[in-house]
Write an enzyme that holds these catalytic residues in place. Structure first.
Site, PDB file in Angstrom:
ATOM      1  N   HIS A  60       0.914  -1.373   0.007  1.00  0.00           N
ATOM      2  CA  HIS A  60      -0.271  -0.007  -0.039  1.00  0.00           C
ATOM      3  C   HIS A  60       1.011   1.211  -0.088  1.00  0.00           C
ATOM      4  O   HIS A  60       0.531   2.360   0.745  1.00  0.00           O
ATOM      5  CB  HIS A  60      -0.882   0.154   1.116  1.00  0.00           C
ATOM      6  CG  HIS A  60      -2.082   0.946   1.186  1.00  0.00           C
ATOM      7  ND1 HIS A  60      -2.945   1.165   0.004  1.00  0.00           N
ATOM      8  CD2 HIS A  60      -2.505   1.752   2.165  1.00  0.00           C
ATOM      9  CE1 HIS A  60      -3.610   2.033   0.344  1.00  0.00           C
ATOM     10  NE2 HIS A  60      -3.542   2.730   1.695  1.00  0.00           N
ATOM     11  N   GLU A  68      -1.840  -1.032  -6.165  1.00  0.00           N
ATOM     12  CA  GLU A  68      -1.819  -2.011  -5.048  1.00  0.00           C
ATOM     13  C   GLU A  68      -1.870  -3.427  -5.897  1.00  0.00           C
ATOM     14  O   GLU A  68      -3.226  -3.645  -6.179  1.00  0.00           O
ATOM     15  CB  GLU A  68      -2.771  -1.938  -3.795  1.00  0.00           C
ATOM     16  CG  GLU A  68      -2.580  -0.652  -3.417  1.00  0.00           C
ATOM     17  CD  GLU A  68      -3.739  -0.176  -2.520  1.00  0.00           C
ATOM     18  OE1 GLU A  68      -4.514  -0.923  -1.967  1.00  0.00           O
ATOM     19  OE2 GLU A  68      -4.063   0.835  -2.532  1.00  0.00           O
TER      20      GLU A  68
END
Length: 221
Positions: A46, A184
């Site tokens: 992330h 991501e």
């Protein structure tokens, strides 16, 4: 190690994540995991990126390409509905490079619900687990390019819609709304509840493996 029953998940899950930075400007992330019981396993990274540098404001002028013809539609609470929605003809289409800010304020319900981009794109793959091009981001200010490659079937595009400027990062720089982008690589969120999504069940006789690369270069402006 995540012990059996941790956060309600069955099985003892042993995970190893390896990060490697090479001289050609490539950051490689490799994930390996095993469980002693059937469990759920869906991992990602992330990290937030702003290719114009910290303290440079928002990323709306940075251009993004994503190799995906569909995205996973979600409701107002960001929970996927199970519907795989074509990007063609919508503000979600990044098959051709475009500035993040070009359509981010469009009158389009998925963007309204997410306050911007916060959606999983279904990557164009010839076969499951193929290591292939995922996405590219380019800053017109610096010429810095970030190319992403992955074995994962999807990528979550997030444009930092919930940043407020209250968070203070390195060198005292504040991060306002849309001050970064996340790409991501992952399986699809809420996969256990949608049979048409690739499975995230990891069984004891299996090994979870995932490979993602962020490759950085500089392009003439």
């Amino acid at each position: 190690t995540s012990p059996d029953g941790d956060e309600g998940f069955p099985g003892k899950l042993d995970v190893q994540v390896t990060y490697q930075l090479t001289e050609d400007g490539t950051l490689t992330i490799e994930y390996d995991a095993k469980s002693d019981a059937d469990t759920l396993c869906n991992m990602t990274n992330h990290s937030y990126f702003n290719l114009a540098g910290q303290g440079s404001g928002d990323v709306l002028d940075q251009k993004v390409t994503i190799s995906a013809d569909y995205f996973t539609l979600a409701d107002a609470q960001s929970i996927p509905t199970g519907e795989l929605t074509p990007v063609k003809g919508t503000p979600m289409d990044f098959n051709e490079a475009k500035a993040i800010g070009q359509d981010i304020e469009a009158d389009y319900q998925p963007l309204i619900d997410g306050k911007g981009y916060d959606h999983t794109y279904i990557l164009n793959k010839k076969r499951s687990g193929e290591f292939s091009f995922c996405a590219e981001c380019v800053s017109p200010k610096t010429g810095i390019v970030m190319d992403v490659f992955t074995t994962e079937p999807g990528v979550q595009l997030y444009t930092a819609n919930w940043m407020t400027g209250n968070f203070i990062g390195k060198n005292g720089k504040r991060y306002p709304m849309r001050a970064a982008i996340c790409l991501e690589t992952q399986h699809f969120p809420d996969s256990p509840n949608h049979e048409n999504y690739p499975s995230v069940i990891l069984r004891p006789h299996e090994k979870f493996e995932s490979h993602t690369q962020f490759k950085f270069s500089v392009r003439e402006k």
